[in-house]
Design an enzyme around this catalytic site. Structure first.
Site, PDB file in Angstrom:
ATOM      1  N   VAL A  19      -2.051  45.309  64.300  1.00  0.00           N
ATOM      2  CA  VAL A  19      -2.695  46.246  63.369  1.00  0.00           C
ATOM      3  C   VAL A  19      -2.581  45.726  61.937  1.00  0.00           C
ATOM      4  O   VAL A  19      -3.542  45.775  61.156  1.00  0.00           O
ATOM      5  CB  VAL A  19      -2.088  47.665  63.483  1.00  0.00           C
ATOM      6  CG1 VAL A  19      -2.727  48.606  62.462  1.00  0.00           C
ATOM      7  CG2 VAL A  19      -2.283  48.222  64.883  1.00  0.00           C
ATOM      8  N   CYS A  20      -1.417  45.217  61.594  1.00  0.00           N
ATOM      9  CA  CYS A  20      -1.207  44.695  60.237  1.00  0.00           C
ATOM     10  C   CYS A  20      -2.142  43.532  59.929  1.00  0.00           C
ATOM     11  O   CYS A  20      -2.634  43.395  58.808  1.00  0.00           O
ATOM     12  CB  CYS A  20       0.238  44.251  60.065  1.00  0.00           C
ATOM     13  SG  CYS A  20       1.450  45.574  60.240  1.00  0.00           S
TER      14      CYS A  20
END
Length: 222
Positions: free
Chosen positions: A45-46
């Site tokens: 996600v990052c």
């Protein structure tokens, strides 16, 4: 431990970043700043977020906004991770600094942790947090997401627009407002003051209560 929240001044911490060491207030200067945290390097996600934020960088810069990230890994790890980030989001370049916080001390001071959670080693668990900091170095708006939910950068930009409009023109923005839409005149502004402050005029919505608190005006394009 009380958490940093709306209206609080961001502490002037000394930080190590991918752009060298500096104090937060020196980096902020008199600008608006988006200060955002990521749980860890080389996580899915990052990686999507860091690239998308980089892609929005020129638009935010045009609004006088600086970017500053934070992740719980060393600087060298950040630099290696950026290669993946830029490959995943073609055309983006991570040109903003990212703070290193392997001891997770800065996260706690900036209220960017999952409340009441610790990892198996007993360390604080980072959240996916974002503070919009005003030129006065105070927090004007915060988003706080769990690690499983990625941010919406369109909403971040919309929030920046709303904050800047409100600060400059002494107005408020209604639900789903976007730049160019009518804005609301807050109750603290009298009709007499509104006539002087908004020479373009305003309209009042007729409501069942007959209370004239819903006052809309259109701001100049500039």
């Amino acid at each position: 431990m009380p958490g940093l929240t709306l209206g609080d001044t961001v502490p002037n911490l000394q930080v190590e970043t991918t752009h060298g060491n500096f104090k937060l207030h020196d980096y902020f200067g008199n600008n608006w700043t988006i200060l955002f945290s990521h749980p860890a390097d080389f996580t899915p996600v990052c990686t999507t977020e860091l690239g998308k934020i980089a892609a929005y960088g020129p638009e935010l810069e045009s609004k006088g906004v600086k970017l500053l990230g934070l992740s719980c890994d060393p600087v060298q790890s950040h630099s290696e991770w950026f290669k993946d980030v830029e490959a995943y989001t073609p055309g983006c370049r991570v040109t903003y600094p990212v703070i290193a916080d392997p001891k997770r001390e800065i996260l706690a001071q900036l209220n960017m942790v999952e409340p009441d959670l610790k990892d198996p080693s007993g360390s604080l668990v980072p959240s996916r947090a974002l503070h919009i900091v005003g030129p006065d170095k105070k927090i004007k708006l915060s988003f706080l997401y769990p690690v499983s939910v990625g941010r919406n950068m369109d909403e971040v930009v919309r929030a920046v627009d709303a904050l800047q409009i409100a600060s400059k023109h002494k107005v408020a923005t209604p639900v789903n407002w976007k730049r160019g839409d009518p804005v609301l005149i807050p109750p603290s502004v009298s009709n007499e003051e509104a006539q002087q402050r908004y020479p373009q005029g305003y309209r009042t919505v007729d409501l069942p209560s007959k209370q004239p608190y819903m006052r809309f005006t259109n701001l100049p394009a500039a």
